[in-house]
Design an enzyme around this catalytic site. Structure first.
Site, PDB file in Angstrom:
ATOM      1  N   ARG A  62     -58.773  46.973  13.383  1.00 49.59           N
ATOM      2  CA  ARG A  62     -58.508  45.792  14.209  1.00 49.59           C
ATOM      3  C   ARG A  62     -57.379  44.994  13.564  1.00 49.59           C
ATOM      4  O   ARG A  62     -57.586  44.304  12.576  1.00 49.59           O
ATOM      5  CB  ARG A  62     -59.778  44.927  14.315  1.00 49.59           C
ATOM      6  CG  ARG A  62     -59.722  43.898  15.426  1.00 49.59           C
ATOM      7  CD  ARG A  62     -60.831  42.858  15.266  1.00 49.59           C
ATOM      8  NE  ARG A  62     -60.505  41.945  14.177  1.00 49.59           N
ATOM      9  CZ  ARG A  62     -61.414  41.300  13.441  1.00 49.59           C
ATOM     10  NH1 ARG A  62     -62.692  41.472  13.651  1.00 49.59           N
ATOM     11  NH2 ARG A  62     -61.029  40.478  12.475  1.00 49.59           N
ATOM     12  N   HIS A  74     -60.633  38.710  15.489  1.00 46.05           N
ATOM     13  CA  HIS A  74     -61.652  39.125  16.449  1.00 46.05           C
ATOM     14  C   HIS A  74     -61.310  38.580  17.836  1.00 46.05           C
ATOM     15  O   HIS A  74     -61.445  39.263  18.842  1.00 46.05           O
ATOM     16  CB  HIS A  74     -63.017  38.608  16.000  1.00 46.05           C
ATOM     17  CG  HIS A  74     -64.093  38.800  17.011  1.00 46.05           C
ATOM     18  ND1 HIS A  74     -64.654  40.029  17.267  1.00 46.05           N
ATOM     19  CD2 HIS A  74     -64.693  37.935  17.863  1.00 46.05           C
ATOM     20  CE1 HIS A  74     -65.566  39.900  18.226  1.00 46.05           C
ATOM     21  NE2 HIS A  74     -65.602  38.651  18.602  1.00 46.05           N
ATOM     22  N   TYR A 117     -60.887  35.931   5.507  1.00 45.30           N
ATOM     23  CA  TYR A 117     -61.875  36.863   4.949  1.00 45.30           C
ATOM     24  C   TYR A 117     -61.338  38.258   4.644  1.00 45.30           C
ATOM     25  O   TYR A 117     -62.065  39.100   4.163  1.00 45.30           O
ATOM     26  CB  TYR A 117     -63.103  36.966   5.865  1.00 45.30           C
ATOM     27  CG  TYR A 117     -62.803  37.309   7.326  1.00 45.30           C
ATOM     28  CD1 TYR A 117     -62.490  38.607   7.710  1.00 45.30           C
ATOM     29  CD2 TYR A 117     -62.836  36.314   8.306  1.00 45.30           C
ATOM     30  CE1 TYR A 117     -62.217  38.913   9.025  1.00 45.30           C
ATOM     31  CE2 TYR A 117     -62.568  36.606   9.632  1.00 45.30           C
ATOM     32  CZ  TYR A 117     -62.257  37.914   9.988  1.00 45.30           C
ATOM     33  OH  TYR A 117     -61.986  38.213  11.290  1.00 45.30           O
TER      34      TYR A 117
END
Lengths: 358, 413
Positions: free
Chosen positions: A258, A262, A271
Site C-alpha cells: 500500500r 489507508h 508509523y
C-alpha cells in the site's frame, strides 16, 4: 514472510519468463488502460479531497495489478465481493469513470444517490456488491452466493476480495471453513499490502504466510507476486476454472504494497519508514506492465502515451460532469430499501420537508 | 476572484496550521498544482489549487492557524475558466459580498478576530510551553539549535527568526572535518612511535587527491560494482573509424566517457552532488565527466562539459587538449595495472558516482565447444550508498553496458 517464492512471470523490469502466459493484444491493452485509469483516478481523487471538493477517499496506488489482473480472469456474470481498493475491478468490467465521480460527489446521478460512504462503490451492472469497511463481512456472503449459484445450477463463481487485516477476523475463518466443507465455487483474493491501517502484517498472524492458511480448511493456497499483472491473471484464471469445474475454492495471496495512506484520514509517516515505501515503489506494477508491453512490441511508447492522454481527458471530463451533477432529492433518503416506502418513513420525510422550507 | 476556503482534509478536522507556502503571491498555478503544506491533528498534507489562475492574496502566513471554512488564499482565475471553474466562481461570488473581478495589488486580508498579531505570526503554544512558529522551529532543527534553550524576544517571549541568529553565534562552531564528523565520536588508538622512519602529515593542498579521498571515504559510504562488457562490436567500430581516413584512433576511454554520460543523463539522481550542509542531493542537468588523465607527471584531472551531447572524436579532442572549465559531476579513472580487473573507484566528493576503466583486452570466448578470440572491457563503479542503492547502481551499469556492447547508435550520435 512468505516462505514459498511468489508466482512471478514478469520481473520488475518487465522481462517475461519463458512460461509467461500470452494474452491477446486487445485484452492486454484493455488491462493497461484500466490500470492507467485506476492510477489516474486515484491521483485526481486525492487532490479533490485535499481541495475540499470530495469528502473522503482511499487510493489503491501500487495495488492496481491485483485488481486488474484478477478482473481480467473473471467472466461477466461472475460476482465480485470487494474488500477495499477494488475500484479497478469495476473499471475493467466496464464501469464508467463518470459514475465513479458522480458517486464521490454524491449526486442524484450516482448509482447510490449519495447514500453510501464515499469510495464504497457498488453497481448491479457490473455484478459488484458494495465495498465493505467492516472487515471480512463480505466473505461469508461470497461463500453463500457461490453455494447458492451451484445449488441453482448456475456456473457463475464468486470472487471474494480481502486484505491482510481481514485474515484476523472471525468471518474469515467462517467463510474459509464453509467454502472448504461445501467445495463452494469461490476464489479468495487477498491483497497482502503489508499494512492494515497502522498494523503491520507481522502482527496479523504467526503463520508462515497468509496463503498457507487455506491448508487448514482443506484447499489450496498460493502466493503470487501481486505487482505482476500476468501472474495475478494466470493464478486467478486457474483458480476460477477450478471453482467453475466443481473442484472447490482457492486462496490467493497477492504480495503487494500500500503506497499511500489507508485513506485521506491517515498519515502513514507516523508509523512506517519512508524507505520502505521507496523500496516498494521500485516494484511498481504499472511501469512493469508498461515495459513488458513495449519490450514485447505489443505497443509502442507512443501507443501507450495515447492511452494515457485519452484517460487523462476522460477523467477531466468526468470530474466536470460530476461537479455539474444535481444534489439528490430529499425523498431519495427513504427510497430503494423497501419496495414501497413504509408509513413511518413517509411520515418522517413529510415532517422533514416542513423544516426545509423554514 | 476565487476564494479558496480551508477544506476539511481529514474527517471532522476543525483547523489546520499553515506549514509552508509552496507558491508566492503573483505566481501562476495550474489546476491541481500543489500550493501549500498544512498540518492538522491527523496529518501533514499538501493542498493543491482547485482552479488555474494567479495567486492574488495569501491570507494566512506560515505558522498561522486557519479554521475550516475560512478563505485562506485568493486566486484570480484564468481568463477562460472551465465549466467547473465557472461553477465554483459563481458560487464564491454569490457568497462574497464585494466581488472584485479586476486584479489589484492590495487585497484586504480577512482574518478572524483575535488572530493576526504583529509580523503576521500568531502565537503557537506547544505542550512544552515554547512559543515559536513552525518556520522558526524548522530552521532551528536545521541549524541544530535546541529551541528550548533559545531566549525569545517577541511578544510574550515568542521566539523569532532573529533570536536563532543569537543562539547560533553562541553555539560551538563545527570543526573543519564537516558536520558529519560531529555526529560520531571514535576512540582512536595511540600509535607506537619508537621506531620511526618518517612522519607524514595528512595536510594536503585543497582539492588534492589525498584530501578528497579523506573526505569522501569519511563521509560517503561506498559500494562498488564491477561489470564485464562483451566488446567485440566496440573494438571493431573503433578500428573502423580509424580505417575510414582518421589519422588517430579513438581510444576506448572516449567511448566509455560518452556511454557513461548518456546513461547518467537518463539517471539524473546519479549525476548529482551532495550538499552536506543541508543534507540534500542536487541533481545536475549537464553531465560533466572528469577524467583522471594519465600524463608523465601523474594523473591530471580534465573535464568534458556536457559529454552526453558530444561526439566521440570531440570528447577525445577535449581530453587531449587539457579539458574544459565545468563543475564535474562524475569522475572516470584508469587502471594502472593492466592485469587488474576490479578496483574500487574512490568517489570524488561531493559526486556520488565514480568509475574505473580497465583496458580493452582479447579474451577466449567459448561457444558450443569451440574457442574463438573475443574482446572484453571491464568497468568498476562506486556509488555513495547514502543516496544510491544497489538497484539504481545496477540500472546505470546495465545501461552503460548496453551502450558499449552495441556502440553503433552512440558512434552516430
Amino acid at each position: 514472510m512468505a516462505v514459498a517464492e511468489p508466482l512471478q512471470y514478469l520481473d520488475p523490469k518487465g522481462t517475461p519468463t519463458p512460461d509467461a502466459p500470452s494474452l491477446a493484444e486487445e485484452q492486454l491493452l484493455r488491462m493497461y488502460r484500466a490500470m492507467v485509469t485506476t492510477r489516474r483516478v486515484d491521483d485526481q481523487c486525492m487532490k479533490l479531497q485535499r481541495q475540499g471538493r470530495i469528502g473522503f477517499y482511499g487510493a489503491s496506488t501500487g495495488e492496481e495489478a491485483t485488481a486488474i489482473g484478477s478482473a481480467a480472469a473473471l467472466r461477466e456474470d461472475d460476482w465480485v465481493f470487494p474488500g477495499l481498493r477494488q475500484g479497478g475491478v469495476m473499471l475493467y468490467r466496464g464501469w464508467s469513470v463518470e459514475k465513479w465521480f458522480h458517486h464521490l460527489f454524491g449526486t442524484e446521478q450516482a448509482v447510490e444517490k449519495g447514500r453510501s460512504m464515499p469510495c464504497h462503490f457498488s453497481d448491479r451492472d457490473v455484478n459488484q456488491v458494495s465495498w465493505s469497511s467492516c472487515m471480512a463481512t463480505q466473505l461469508p456472503h461470497a461463500v453463500g452466493m457461490a453455494y447458492a449459484a451451484r445449488y441453482k445450477g448456475d456456473d457463475a463463481i464468486a470472487a471474494a476480495y480481502l486484505g491482510d487485516g481481514a485474515t484476523s477476523e472471525g468471518d474469515f475463518h467462517t467463510a474459509m471453513n464453509f467454502a472448504g466443507v461445501w467445495d463452494a465455487p469461490v476464489v479468495f483474493l487477498c491483497n497482502n499490502n503489508k499494512w492494515a491501517i497502522s498494523v503491520p502484517v507481522e502482527k496479523q498472524t504467526a503463520s508462515e504466510s497468509l496463503a498457507i492458511k487455506a491448508k487448514a480448511y482443506g484447499f489450496e493456497g498460493k502466493t503470487v507476486d501481486g505487482n505482476d499483472v500476468l501472474a495475478v491473471y494466470d493464478a486467478t484464471k486457474k483458480a476460477v476454472e477450478r471453482a467453475r469445474d466443481g473442484e472447490g475454492p482457492t486462496l490467493l495471496e497477492f504480495d503487494t504494497y500500500r503506497i499511500r495512506g489507508h485513506s485521506t484520514s491517515d498519515d502513514p509517516t507516523r508509523y512506517r519508514d519512508e524507505s520502505e515505501v521507496e523500496a516498494a515503489k521500485r516494484r511498481d506494477p504499472l511501469s512493469r506492465f508498461r515495459m513488458y508491453l513495449i519490450r514485447e512490441s505489443i505497443a509502442t511508447q507512443r501507443d501507450l502515451e495515447t492511452i494515457e492522454e485519452d484517460v487523462q481527458g476522460e477523467v477531466r471530463a468526468a470530474v466536470n460532469a460530476a461537479e455539474e451533477g444535481t444534489p439528490p432529492p430529499l425523498e431519495s433518503m427513504v427510497k430503494d430499501v423497501y419496495e414501497t416506502v413504509p408509513w413511518h418513513l413517509e411520515e418522517q420525510i413529510e415532517e422533514l420537508s416542513t423544516f426545509k422550507e423554514t | 476572484m476565487f476564494e479558496f476556503k480551508f477544506p476539511d482534509v481529514g474527517e471532522g478536522i476543525h483547523e489546520g496550521e499553515i506549514v509552508n507556502w509552496i507558491v508566492d503571491e503573483g505566481d501562476h498555478v495550474d489546476e491541481d498544482e500543489d500550493i501549500v503544506e498544512v498540518m492538522t491533528d491527523k496529518a501533514t498534507v499538501q493542498i493543491s489549487a482547485p482552479v488555474a489562475g494567479t495567486i492574488q492574496t495569501i491570507v494566512y502566513d506560515e505558522g498561522e492557524t486557519v479554521t475550516v471554512g475560512e478563505p485562506f488564499v485568493l486566486i484570480n482565475p484564468d481568463e477562460e475558466p472551465t465549466l467547473q471553474d465557472e461553477e465554483t466562481l459563481k458560487r464564491s461570488e454569490e457568497e462574497a459580498p464585494t466581488p472584485d473581478p479586476a486584479p489589484r495589488t492590495e487585497a484586504p486580508a480577512p482574518r478572524p478576530a483575535g488572530n493576526g498579531e504583529a509580523q503576521g505570526v500568531i502565537q503557537t503554544r506547544t505542550p512544552e510551553g515554547i512559543l515559536a512558529p513552525p518556520s522558526v522551529r524548522i530552521e532551528a532543527r536545521k541549524r541544530g539549535i535546541d529551541i528550548a534553550k533559545v531566549q525569545g524576544s517577541g511578544p510574550a517571549g515568542r521566539i523569532l527568526m532573529e533570536d536563532l541568529d543569537q543562539a547560533t553565534s553562541t553555539a560551538p562552531k563545527p570543526t573543519s572535518r564537516g558536520a558529519e564528523m560531529d555526529r560520531f565520536s571514535f576512540d582512536v588508538p595511540s600509535v607506537d612511535r619508537d621506531d620511526v622512519l618518517r612522519i607524514e602529515p595528512l595536510e594536503a593542498p585543497a582539492g588534492s587527491t589525498r584530501q578528497t579521498a579523506h573526505r569522501s571515504t569519511t563521509l560517503q559510504p561506498h559500494f562498488t560494482l564491477a561489470i564485464r562488457i562483451q566488446a567485440d562490436a566496440l573494438d571493431q567500430a573503433l578500428g573502423q573509424a580509424q580505417v575510414q581516413g582518421e589519422e588517430r584512433a579513438i581510444e576506448p576511454l572516449a567511448a566509455v566517457v560518452k556511454a557513461l554520460a548518456q546513461a547518467l543523463a537518463k539517471h539524473p539522481r546519479l549525476n548529482a552532488l551532495v550538499d552536506e550542509d543541508t543534507d540534500e542531493l542536487v541533481h545536475r542537468e549537464e553531465v560533466n565527466v572528469q577524467v583522471a588523465w594519465p600524463t608523465e607527471e601523474g594523473a591530471q584531472l580534465r573535464t568534458v562539459a556536457g559529454a552526453h551531447h558530444r561526439g566521440l572524436r570531440e570528447i577525445q579532442d577535449v581530453l587531449e587538449g587539457g579539458g574544459e572549465d565545468a563543475v564535474p559531476t562524475v569522475t572516470v579513472s584508469i587502471f594502472h595495472d593492466e592485469d587488474a580487473f576490479v578496483s574500487t573507484p574512490v568517489l570524488v566528493h561531493p559526486q556520488v558516482t565514480g568509475v574505473v576503466v580497465g583496458s580493452l583486452d582479447e579474451v577466449p570466448v567459448l561457444k558450443e565447444g569451440q574457442a574463438r578470440v573475443g574482446h572484453e572491457l571491464t568497468l568498476s563503479f562506486s556509488f555513495d550508498h547514502r543516496w544510491v542503492d544497489g538497484y539504481d547502481g545496477a540500472l546505470l551499469a546495465e545501461d552503460v553496458r548496453g551502450l558499449l556492447a552495441k556502440p553503433e547508435a552512440m558512434l552516430l550520435g
